[in-house]
Design a protein around this motif. Structure first.
Motif, short mmCIF file in Angstrom:
data_model
loop_
_atom_site.label_atom_id
_atom_site.label_comp_id
_atom_site.label_asym_id
_atom_site.label_seq_id
_atom_site.Cartn_x
_atom_site.Cartn_y
_atom_site.Cartn_z
N VAL A 221 0.86 -1.19 0.00
CA VAL A 221 0.00 0.00 0.00
C VAL A 221 0.90 1.23 0.00
O VAL A 221 2.09 1.16 0.31
N ALA A 222 0.32 2.38 -0.37
CA ALA A 222 1.09 3.62 -0.42
C ALA A 222 0.36 4.70 0.36
O ALA A 222 -0.87 4.71 0.46
N THR A 223 1.14 5.67 0.90
CA THR A 223 0.55 6.75 1.68
C THR A 223 1.45 7.98 1.67
O THR A 223 2.67 7.86 1.49
N THR A 224 0.84 9.13 1.87
CA THR A 224 1.61 10.37 2.05
C THR A 224 1.73 10.69 3.54
O THR A 224 2.46 11.62 3.90
N ARG A 225 1.00 9.95 4.38
CA ARG A 225 1.02 10.21 5.83
C ARG A 225 1.37 8.90 6.54
O ARG A 225 0.50 8.16 7.00
#
Length: 877
Positions: A221-225
């Protein structure tokens, strides 16, 4: 002419100096009570309530624009004879005041929490008394005709009672409830923020991809936070994504926490974005919250009110959210779980408008209004025609908002504002207390500490300011209000709330028309802001050019619902207009313009008189219709063109001949026409440029004030098609002769002998004297020998003008000047032809660019022909 008018005309200064006049004129209006509305009047009401500016605010260009439009429309209705109320006031602006006062407290080495609630609120009231309301003084500077006797404040006793009354009614009707929901949270203010107080900005961050689980069950998965992964309660994939079908319904270990979380299928997931798998943090992301509700996921809050990691049982507890973002990423890197990193990664992040910090979506226990039935009523009022949205194409935007409203979070964790009137008892009791009720007493009873969203009280503004919930004379006379003039940008935040509350509380919509305007932008169409360096201070422009010039510029750009570009040179241009109006009006007065004399019958007037009066009747009709339709730009442009061109440039010049060369009857009639035309034009211009028109009109007429003067009525009895045609021919002839004179190098003041003849002249021979006066042509004497001529085609034929130019120009100097101009035109033609002959350029250049070059070529060809023709007429040297 009255003796009073003659004295006032004598007292007029040589030039209009706004700084010397505006303040005293405004104070005279206020002292005379012209803006004070009478609820006992038999006149039809016209009511506008000001969109209440923040108590912390000062006049910016957006305020100046909106307030000018409101003032123009209320001045117009006052002159129409309506009982006009323009009601002023301010909003207490919880967030803005907190930010300002808390900044002052920090500078003093303390804080609101050290002061305590009671002392802090007392400090705010003190600040409001000493510094609040600066914008109200600036509104006077703008010339706003508001009723200062009715000034209101959203925290005054009457409005506070209205707030308490409607809260109690909503609560008792089951339309207010308390629940845990995801909100915009400000860690610095430790409060919820409304959507209106959150500004989304593009920022450079990072997009980090990380692996949950191991082996065949691993998922990326990917996230900016990064820090929010500590609160994940699921991973979601699209149900039709074949890559993950085998994982749906299984669990995966959430790194760093020791928890296992499910993999769920949800159609919200975009399989084309990233890996097609998303982490789900229901308590800290709006989209994840929706997924969490659909799948009954736990909602774990991992941050406290100050944005610090809390309650995760990990080493990150106690860290600030941004510190934790780095620490979590590095810990995952140590474990080999970082799959990819993208920096910089541009993405949109909501920021607090006041504290400038990134807001934090956070699950929180708050008070909400159930808007479903209220919003339906607000939509129905527009759909069934009780309320008009202007311009009509803005209706769609209105319905987009009102038909898709979510329940409204109304509680704020602040101390300045209307405190929520709910008490909690020692045994879980919840009691809402109305304005005339005593709160419960006894040990263990406490009031809810939160205050209401500022928009809650401003949503009551159209009726609370008139005395609701009491049945006051003001409420009876002036509610519903007539029109709301406001920007389309707050259609959702304010307009819809007023519609919901007005219909709910009173059974009537709060206004009959919603007139939406656009935003003021710079001259290049860019949004104004301090950071962009293109913001303007309207006070500076008023100091430099006068208030009227600023107002006229703003209204000339006010097309309904569209943004308004503005530049300083445009304000300077409007100042030139006011100067022209001043000089023309003074000239008319100096030559006996009599606004109090009756107009002679049409048969007793010249064609020039009937032409200008006919045109004036059309202008009155058009401007009246434009104002009734909130077409401010069309109204002001119509007045600009008529005043500058037809009145000042043409009729004023034609009238000179009638005044200076006519018999007594002609002079008297002309002065009556001059007086009537300037009387009417000043009335029509008054809503837009009130100061200069007041000064000129009272001097012209000797009457009390334009503010209470009657609006002109369109009069078509002087319309004369024959006169219109002949004056149009005179104007064309004069224009062409002036152009010919300029081409011949004659000075504007130089007189030249000329003979006028031809079929076309027979129709306008009665205008021979005005024509000669306007173009400095003397009558030919014996021995007249023309050396040049021009033919001008008019509506009834051709006029030949023969001129004797002998001795009027220096032939050698004129030939030298023309050859220089010819060389420049030939060079321009060569450059244009070269570009148009370059196929590579033609293939690449945009069509507008090519079009401009073609136009330059055509202009150059015309200039060459004109200059050669002029050279051919010059005598040999």
């Amino acid at each position: 002419m009255t003796e009073n008018a003659q004295q006032q005309q004598t007292d007029l200064p040589g030039a209009w100096n706004p700084a010397d006049e505006e303040a005293s004129l405004y104070q005279r209006w206020v002292d005379a009570g012209y803006f004070t509305a009478d609820p006992t009047s038999d006149k039809p009401p016209f009511t506008v309530v000001i969109p209440p500016p923040n108590v912390t605010g000062s006049l910016h260009i957006g305020h100046a624009f909106e307030h000018t439009l409101i003032d123009a429309i209320t001045r117009y209705h006052r002159m129409l004879g309506d009982e006009t109320l323009y009601l002023p006031g301010m909003d207490h602006a919880s967030i803005a005041v907190h930010a300002l006062v808390e900044k002052q407290l920090r500078a003093e080495g303390t804080s609101r929490r050290e002061l305590g609630r009671e002392a802090f609120v007392e400090r705010v009231w003190q600040w409001k008394q000493e510094h609040g309301g600066r914008i109200l003084a600036q509104m006077k500077r703008l010339g706003e005709g508001v009723d200062w006797t009715r000034e209101r404040f959203t925290m005054d006793d009457g409005l506070s009672k209205a707030v308490n009354t409607i809260f109690k009614k909503l609560f008792d009707d089951g339309l207010i409830y308390r629940a845990e929901r995801l909100v915009n949270w400000s860690p610095e203010l430790r409060s919820v923020l409304s959507d209106a107080e959150v500004k989304h900005e593009e920022v450079e961050g990072e997009l980090v991809s990380m692996r949950y689980g191991d082996g065949e069950n691993a998922i990326v998965v990917a996230t900016t936070r990064m820090e929010t992964m500590l609160g994940d309660t699921a991973v979601a994939v699209h149900p039709d994504d074949e890559r993950y079908t085998h994982l749906i319904g299984t669990e995966v270990e959430l790194p760093l926490t020791g928890r296992r979380i499910p993999i769920v299928a949800d159609k919200h997931v975009d399989p084309e974005f990233g890996t097609g798998a998303v982490k789900v943090t229901p308590a800290h992301d709006p989209n994840d919250f929706e997924i969490g509700q659909r799948h009954d996921l736990p909602m774990i809050t991992i941050m406290d009110e100050q944005g610090r990691i809390a309650g995760t049982g990990t080493e990150f507890d106690g860290m600030d959210r941004f510190e934790a973002r780095v620490a979590v990423r590095e810990k995952l890197r140590e474990q080999g779980r970082i799959v990819a990193e993208k920096r910089p990664y541009l993405h949109s992040v909501g920021h607090s408008e006041r504290s400038k910090e990134p807001i934090e979506p956070r699950l929180s226990l708050q008070w909400f209004v159930k808007v479903g039935p209220l919003a339906k009523a607000a939509g129905d009022a527009v759909r069934d025609g009780r309320v008009d949205v202007h311009p009509p194409e803005m209706e769609k935007r209105y319905f987009d908002w009102v038909d898709n409203l979510h329940d409204w979070c109304i509680s704020r964790q602040l101390w300045w504002g209307h405190r929520i009137p709910v008490w909690y008892g020692p045994d879980g009791e919840v009691v809402c207390v109305g304005p005339d009720e005593e709160p419960p007493s006894g040990e263990g009873w406490t009031q809810d500490p939160d205050v209401l969203d500022t928009w809650f009280s401003s949503g009551l503004w159209p009726f609370s300011t008139l005395g609701w919930p009491e049945k006051t004379p003001d409420l009876t006379k002036f509610y519903p209000t007539s029109v709301l003039v406001t920007g389309y940008d707050i259609l959702f935040f304010w307009v819809v709330r007023m519609m919901m509350f007005g219909l709910y509380a009173t059974g009537e919509a709060p206004f009959k028309t919603i007139a939406l305007h656009g935003m003021v932008r710079d001259q290049y169409g860019k949004k104004m802001s301090k950071t962009a360096g293109n913001g303007v201070d309207p006070i500076e422009w008023m100091d430099r050019y006068g208030t009227d010039a600023l107002r006229f510029t703003l209204t000339r750009g006010a097309n309904p619902g569209t943004d308004v570009p503005i530049g300083e040179e445009w304000v300077a241009g409007s100042r030139n207009f006011t100067t022209k109006l001043w000089n023309a009006s003074k000239f008319a007065m100096m030559n006996g313009a009599d606004a109090n004399a009756p107009l002679p019958a049409p048969a007793e007037l010249t064609e020039a008189d009937r032409w200008i009066l006919g045109r004036l009747g059309g202008v009155v009709k058009d401007v009246t219709e434009y104002l009734a339709d909130y077409q401010f730009a069309k109204a002001t442009d119509t007045l600009y063109q008529f005043t500058w061109t037809e009145l000042c440039d043409w009729y004023l010049e034609l009238s000179k001949v009638q005044v200076f060369q006519g018999d007594e009857a002609r002079v008297t009639a002309t002065r009556a026409v001059l007086g009537h035309v300037f009387d009417t034009v000043l009335k029509l211009l008054h809503p837009f440029i009130p100061f200069i028109t007041e000064k000129l009109w009272t001097a012209l007429t000797g009457r009390e004030s334009l503010v209470i003067a009657p609006w002109p009525v369109a009069d078509s009895s002087y319309a004369d098609a024959v006169a219109d045609k002949r004056i149009a021919d005179v104007r064309k002839l004069v224009t062409e002769v002036r152009r010919f004179r300029a081409d011949q190098g004659l000075k504007p003041s130089q007189k030249v002998a000329a003979r006028l003849s031809g079929d076309g002249f027979a129709e306008i021979t009665g205008h021979d004297e005005p024509i000669r006066s306007l173009v400095r042509l003397t009558r030919p004497e014996d021995g007249f020998a023309p050396s040049a001529s021009i033919e001008v085609g008019l509506s009834t034929g051709v006029v030949t003008v023969e001129l004797d130019l002998s001795g009027t120009i220096d032939v050698a100097a004129e030939r030298k000047r023309l050859r220089k101009d010819l060389g420049a035109a030939e060079k321009e033609l060569a450059q244009a032809e070269a570009k148009l002959g370059n196929q590579s350029f033609i293939d690449k250049a945009p069509e507008p660019v090519i079009g401009k070059i073609r136009a330059r070529k055509e202009t150059a060809v015309a200039d060459i022909e004109r200059i050669n023709a002029r050279l051919a007429t010059l005598p040999a040297s």
